[in-house]
Design a protein around this motif. Sequence first.
Motif, PDB file in Angstrom:
ATOM      1  N   VAL B  36       0.854  -1.183   0.000  1.00 21.54           N
ATOM      2  CA  VAL B  36       0.000   0.000   0.000  1.00 21.54           C
ATOM      3  C   VAL B  36       0.887   1.229   0.000  1.00 21.54           C
ATOM      4  O   VAL B  36       1.791   1.341   0.835  1.00 21.54           O
ATOM      5  CB  VAL B  36      -0.911   0.031   1.243  1.00 21.54           C
ATOM      6  CG1 VAL B  36      -1.813   1.250   1.193  1.00 21.54           C
ATOM      7  CG2 VAL B  36      -1.734  -1.240   1.327  1.00 21.54           C
ATOM      8  N   LEU B  37       0.642   2.113  -0.936  1.00 16.77           N
ATOM      9  CA  LEU B  37       1.419   3.346  -1.032  1.00 16.77           C
ATOM     10  C   LEU B  37       0.508   4.541  -0.832  1.00 16.77           C
ATOM     11  O   LEU B  37      -0.622   4.562  -1.315  1.00 16.77           O
ATOM     12  CB  LEU B  37       2.062   3.464  -2.416  1.00 16.77           C
ATOM     13  CG  LEU B  37       2.975   2.344  -2.878  1.00 16.77           C
ATOM     14  CD1 LEU B  37       3.531   2.656  -4.259  1.00 16.77           C
ATOM     15  CD2 LEU B  37       4.118   2.137  -1.892  1.00 16.77           C
ATOM     16  N   ASP B  38       1.049   5.525  -0.129  1.00 14.79           N
ATOM     17  CA  ASP B  38       0.311   6.763   0.064  1.00 14.79           C
ATOM     18  C   ASP B  38       0.951   7.838  -0.807  1.00 14.79           C
ATOM     19  O   ASP B  38       2.164   8.048  -0.734  1.00 14.79           O
ATOM     20  CB  ASP B  38       0.387   7.166   1.539  1.00 14.79           C
ATOM     21  CG  ASP B  38      -0.418   8.410   1.833  1.00 14.79           C
ATOM     22  OD1 ASP B  38       0.130   9.342   2.445  1.00 14.79           O
ATOM     23  OD2 ASP B  38      -1.591   8.463   1.442  1.00 14.79           O
ATOM     24  N   THR B  39       0.170   8.474  -1.662  1.00 16.70           N
ATOM     25  CA  THR B  39       0.673   9.603  -2.438  1.00 16.70           C
ATOM     26  C   THR B  39      -0.212  10.799  -2.109  1.00 16.70           C
ATOM     27  O   THR B  39      -1.275  10.623  -1.501  1.00 16.70           O
ATOM     28  CB  THR B  39       0.629   9.332  -3.961  1.00 16.70           C
ATOM     29  OG1 THR B  39      -0.720   9.413  -4.418  1.00 16.70           O
ATOM     30  CG2 THR B  39       1.204   7.964  -4.291  1.00 16.70           C
ATOM     31  N   VAL B  43      -4.447   6.796  -2.519  1.00 15.19           N
ATOM     32  CA  VAL B  43      -3.817   5.631  -1.903  1.00 15.19           C
ATOM     33  C   VAL B  43      -3.792   4.550  -2.974  1.00 15.19           C
ATOM     34  O   VAL B  43      -4.792   4.323  -3.664  1.00 15.19           O
ATOM     35  CB  VAL B  43      -4.617   5.156  -0.670  1.00 15.19           C
ATOM     36  CG1 VAL B  43      -3.998   3.888  -0.098  1.00 15.19           C
ATOM     37  CG2 VAL B  43      -4.650   6.247   0.388  1.00 15.19           C
ATOM     38  N   LEU B  44      -2.641   3.914  -3.153  1.00 14.34           N
ATOM     39  CA  LEU B  44      -2.490   2.875  -4.167  1.00 14.34           C
ATOM     40  C   LEU B  44      -2.316   1.534  -3.479  1.00 14.34           C
ATOM     41  O   LEU B  44      -1.514   1.422  -2.543  1.00 14.34           O
ATOM     42  CB  LEU B  44      -1.262   3.149  -5.037  1.00 14.34           C
ATOM     43  CG  LEU B  44      -1.200   4.525  -5.693  1.00 14.34           C
ATOM     44  CD1 LEU B  44       0.117   4.696  -6.441  1.00 14.34           C
ATOM     45  CD2 LEU B  44      -2.374   4.736  -6.640  1.00 14.34           C
ATOM     46  N   LEU B  45      -3.056   0.554  -3.945  1.00 12.31           N
ATOM     47  CA  LEU B  45      -2.949  -0.783  -3.377  1.00 12.31           C
ATOM     48  C   LEU B  45      -2.580  -1.749  -4.486  1.00 12.31           C
ATOM     49  O   LEU B  45      -3.209  -1.740  -5.540  1.00 12.31           O
ATOM     50  CB  LEU B  45      -4.290  -1.172  -2.730  1.00 12.31           C
ATOM     51  CG  LEU B  45      -4.389  -2.564  -2.114  1.00 12.31           C
ATOM     52  CD1 LEU B  45      -5.281  -2.539  -0.886  1.00 12.31           C
ATOM     53  CD2 LEU B  45      -4.952  -3.565  -3.105  1.00 12.31           C
ATOM     54  N   LEU B 120      -7.230   4.456  -5.044  1.00 12.06           N
ATOM     55  CA  LEU B 120      -8.272   5.062  -4.211  1.00 12.06           C
ATOM     56  C   LEU B 120      -7.979   6.559  -4.094  1.00 12.06           C
ATOM     57  O   LEU B 120      -7.148   6.964  -3.274  1.00 12.06           O
ATOM     58  CB  LEU B 120      -8.301   4.406  -2.821  1.00 12.06           C
ATOM     59  CG  LEU B 120      -8.515   2.893  -2.835  1.00 12.06           C
ATOM     60  CD1 LEU B 120      -7.321   2.147  -2.305  1.00 12.06           C
ATOM     61  CD2 LEU B 120      -9.736   2.523  -2.024  1.00 12.06           C
TER      62      LEU B 120
END
Lengths: 148, 135
Positions: B36-39, B43-45, B120
């Motif tokens: 899971v990445l937060d930009t 949010v990218l999963l 997301l």
Amino acid sequence: MLTKSLFDNAAFDIAHEMDRLFESMAAPRTLPAFRSRWAFPALNVWEDDQNLYVEGELPGINREDLEVSVAGDQLVIKGQRRLDLPEQATALRRERLVGSFERSISLPAAIHAERVEANLREGILWITLPKTEGCQPRRIEVKTDRAS
Amino acid sequence: MNNSTTALETTAPQSIDVQSDRPQTHTWTYRPNVDVLDTPEAVLLMADMPGASSDSIDVSFENGILTIQASVQPRRRHAARPVLQEYGVGNFHRRFEVDETIDARNVSAEYRDGVLNVRLPKTQHARRHRVPVTG
């Protein structure tokens, strides 16, 4: 009360996070996906009279980052998985293996190295290894000595 | 549905049971590994779900819960004898609580090379805005 955030920063305590999800949300027979950190990729192997078949799960790997080779009775699968971080991204959770891997297995039969085929699709690696004729079961005719 | 922390348990029985959804013999269900990445904007999963297909994957977002699941066809070679079996093949299922800063209507997903990528997007006011520092 606010609902919890998607990815609790305490998620770096992975064991705790997994327990919580498992208890509250998982379907009754959910199991964590098998990932052996000591032998990647995990492999399933079958055989029939003509071939050996080797299958592995290698999601997110580019064809050019993967090398499959046969030497003697060893099958070698090596490569790397890159995960490109977009700009300004921070990781909230990291469960997927990344980096280089190499695995060799001893094959239980002699095979024609030049006829081995490998195919990578939807993250599944399929390898078909034709057996040499010496290794294919050969029906031995049973002769009868008749008493004269 | 109450809003206490026990609400999660009460939602579980209402979930889609991947096994009973389709007529098939018993299949194990696996929990895919995810990153899971937060930009600033989303949010990218990324979930490892090899062996599925775009039409066998369900991504749904309801009541603050993101569910990703896929049905996976068995890949056993019936005429062949197993020599080594290090992993099982089965369906995938996993759920996450999502807070209200996600713009639910614009969640998107793509399946490529056995990986499900879910984006997301954050609601406007939740996006990270750089604050200029004066003085």
